[in-house]
Design a protein around this motif. Sequence first.
Motif, short mmCIF file in Angstrom:
data_model
loop_
_atom_site.label_atom_id
_atom_site.label_comp_id
_atom_site.label_asym_id
_atom_site.label_seq_id
_atom_site.Cartn_x
_atom_site.Cartn_y
_atom_site.Cartn_z
N GLU A 55 3.05 3.75 -11.27
CA GLU A 55 4.31 3.42 -10.84
C GLU A 55 4.23 3.34 -9.15
N TYR A 56 5.18 2.68 -8.66
CA TYR A 56 5.18 2.36 -7.43
C TYR A 56 5.81 3.50 -6.47
N ASN A 91 2.63 -0.94 -9.73
CA ASN A 91 3.41 -1.92 -10.42
C ASN A 91 4.63 -2.68 -9.51
N CYS A 92 4.43 -3.77 -9.13
CA CYS A 92 5.33 -4.56 -8.42
C CYS A 92 5.82 -5.69 -9.23
N THR A 126 4.77 -12.39 -5.47
CA THR A 126 5.97 -12.41 -5.50
C THR A 126 6.71 -11.69 -4.18
N LEU A 167 -1.04 -4.59 -5.69
CA LEU A 167 0.22 -4.55 -5.90
C LEU A 167 0.64 -5.76 -6.64
N GLY A 168 1.35 -5.55 -7.75
CA GLY A 168 1.89 -6.60 -8.60
C GLY A 168 1.84 -5.93 -10.11
N ALA A 227 -2.01 -8.13 -2.94
CA ALA A 227 -0.68 -8.26 -3.40
C ALA A 227 -0.64 -9.69 -4.01
N GLU A 237 5.62 4.78 -2.21
CA GLU A 237 4.88 4.57 -1.00
C GLU A 237 4.33 5.80 -0.50
N ALA A 280 6.06 -4.84 -0.46
CA ALA A 280 5.24 -3.66 -0.51
C ALA A 280 3.81 -3.93 0.24
N SER A 329 8.46 -9.08 -4.28
CA SER A 329 8.47 -7.62 -4.16
C SER A 329 7.18 -7.02 -3.82
N ALA A 330 6.27 -7.68 -4.19
CA ALA A 330 4.59 -7.37 -3.75
C ALA A 330 4.19 -7.55 -2.39
#
Length: 255
Positions: free
Chosen positions: A76-77, A66-67, A14, A42-43, A11, A79, A20, A16-17
């Motif tokens: 696309e993110y 994408n984060c 960030t 992740l980023g 990751a 889970e 995640a 958000s990353a």
Amino acid sequence: MAGPTRIAFLASETASAEGALDRLTAQYGQCAPEQAEVIVALGGDGFMLQTLHATQGFDLPVYGMNCGTIGFLMNEYHEDGLADRLAAAEEEIINPLRLKATRPDGTVVEALAINEVSLLRAGPQAAKLRISVDGKVRLEELVCDGALVATPAGSTAYNYSAHGQILPIGSDVLALTAVAPFRPRRWRGALLPKRATVTIEVLEPAKRPVMTEGDSRGAGVVSKVEIRSEATIRHRILFDPGHGLEERLCREQFL
């Protein structure tokens, strides 16, 4: 087909990353890259490039989620259902560029770039460049803010911002693009075979210094740069079906 169970999650820094990363490792576990079947990055696009460079020696496919803010190289993110997405993903192979930069003091720096190698003026005056292809001078003098050589994967990045052409991912072509060309007027660059070696010499380097970068990583002020595709290195990028680089490159041209 069952998806991979040994996943290395990486990751960016960030919030958000990193969030995640915590959620995905809690759900799917975490594996060291040297023991993994696949790497999930992740980023954004910048972190994807970092991941590809950092994990080059493992010969593992990399699946990005994408984060970040751009995400051209990312999926696309989501889970849930990650194992199924990885099993169904389509693989694209890209080769990086190898740059060999000679500095004014004669020292040589080599590096790899997945998107592009760029030369940009490092002072107030426009750069003057001489461009050769496979040892033959093709442009005796280009007066400009800079020039770059881009791969198909990088053709929608800096190259596109500089009005270079978008290249299909399997085209075996490189884009040579000027940045703010002054002379020749409105020179739009060239498309070159992937096997070509491009040499860019800096004219009047003391008066008009030029620096070079590979994927935005600086190699300092230079007097000459040789650029070629490195066929011996393969980066394996995974995309969800119907959302691979071929589709994205095509779609970008009709926006």
